[in-house]
Design an enzyme around this catalytic site. Structure first.
Site, mmCIF file in Angstrom:
data_model
loop_
_atom_site.group_PDB
_atom_site.id
_atom_site.type_symbol
_atom_site.label_atom_id
_atom_site.label_comp_id
_atom_site.label_asym_id
_atom_site.label_seq_id
_atom_site.Cartn_x
_atom_site.Cartn_y
_atom_site.Cartn_z
ATOM 1 N N LYS A 1 0.813 -1.259 -0.036
ATOM 2 C CA LYS A 1 -0.095 -0.046 0.015
ATOM 3 C C LYS A 1 0.939 1.161 -0.023
ATOM 4 O O LYS A 1 0.617 2.088 -0.584
ATOM 5 C CB LYS A 1 -0.868 -0.109 1.208
ATOM 6 C CG LYS A 1 -1.468 1.323 1.569
ATOM 7 C CD LYS A 1 -2.827 1.761 0.490
ATOM 8 C CE LYS A 1 -3.446 3.142 0.984
ATOM 9 N NZ LYS A 1 -4.162 3.530 -0.144
ATOM 10 N N LEU A 2 1.767 1.372 0.913
ATOM 11 C CA LEU A 2 2.904 2.426 0.886
ATOM 12 C C LEU A 2 3.458 2.647 -0.439
ATOM 13 O O LEU A 2 3.673 3.765 -1.006
ATOM 14 C CB LEU A 2 3.952 2.233 1.810
ATOM 15 C CG LEU A 2 3.300 2.250 3.527
ATOM 16 C CD1 LEU A 2 4.480 1.947 4.311
ATOM 17 C CD2 LEU A 2 2.812 3.907 3.762
#
Length: 283
Positions: free
Chosen positions: A152-153
């Protein structure tokens, strides 16, 4: 979840949000211990500090959940926080699944978000019907919850870099005498037709920075976490570091309430274009 027929108990630290959902069929909870009978609990929290505040302590989520219950975290937290949460839940006889999402609030309302899910397979199987009801696609990443948070990052870094690039290109074209809308349609109708180019590029082109899908402080947090992970594994990300600093600079100018696509606004102002900062007239 209500529209899909699930029994839903709602807790929020902001009571009016609970009241709004009670009117459409949810059961309200005034304290976290009211969630003790829930088999699956989803949290949507902004950062590690918020997660710790909700989960820890004698009246926190960990103490309130029953044995065998599953905590599904949909927020963007650090990989370290996800690892720690899994250990804490296992010690309590509970399970933990990281399920951060790709998409904005508008897509969430239409069930068009993408879920990045990671956790033990037994827990994943249990929560899959709910995740399927909330999204258009579930990407099963790994059995280690922190893997979903790392991905996600990384995705948020890619989004930020794309917005910075779109902002620069649109400013170049504006200052070269092009009609922004016409060239935007050319770009996004040919090679650059991804959701990020169209969605966030469209916000830049339309100067639509309010209301924010993700505010600048949250974007700063996400890129900071990504850069910390990059340092941990010795991955070089010089462009991400520059964009992180530009996001910090916008916060320093008092733009915290704007959407992170305001990277395009910063580029326009750096280039001598007198684009207005949304909301300034009301301040």
């Amino acid at each position: 979840m209500l529209e899909s027929g699930f029994q839903v108990v709602v807790y929020d630290r902001n009571p009016p949000r609970v009241a709004a959902l009670v009117t459409v069929g949810a059961q309200g909870a005034s304290v976290l211990s009211d969630l003790a009978s829930c088999e699956i609990i989803l949290t949507a929290l902004s950062d590690d500090q918020a997660m710790i505040a909700v989960c820890d302590g004698p009246h926190g989520l960990l103490a309130s959940m029953g044995a065998g219950a599953v905590h599904v975290s949909t927020g963007t937290i650090s990989p370290e926080a996800a690892e720690a949460l899994e250990r804490k839940h296992e010690a309590c006889g509970q399970a933990f699944v990281s399920a951060p999402v790709l998409g904005n609030p508008d897509l969430a309302r239409q069930r068009l978000i993408f879920v990045l899910a990671a956790g033990k397979m037994s827990a994943m199987k249990k929560v899959m019907p709910i995740l399927e009801a909330l999204s258009q696609k579930i990407c099963v990443i790994a059995e280690q919850p922190e893997k979903a948070n790392i991905l996600k990052l990384a995705a948020n870094v890619l989004t930020a870099l794309t917005m910075q690039g779109m902002g620069e290109v649109l400013v170049l074209l504006r200052k070269s005498g092009f009609n922004e809308r016409d060239v935007f349609e050319v770009l996004t109708g040919t090679l650059f037709d991804s959701r990020v180019h169209k969605g966030y590029g469209g916000k830049i082109m339309q100067k639509h920075y309010l209301p924010a899908g993700m505010t600048l402080p949250l974007a700063v947090k996400d890129l900071r976490l990504a850069l910390l992970q990059a340092e941990k594994v010795q991955a070089v990300m010089p462009t991400a570091a520059i964009v992180h600093d530009r996001l910090v600079g916008m916060c320093a100018q008092g733009w915290e309430n704007l959407d992170w696509s305001a990277l395009g606004l910063l580029t326009a102002r750096d280039s001598g274009l007198a684009d207005d900062v949304p909301g300034r007239d009301e301040e």
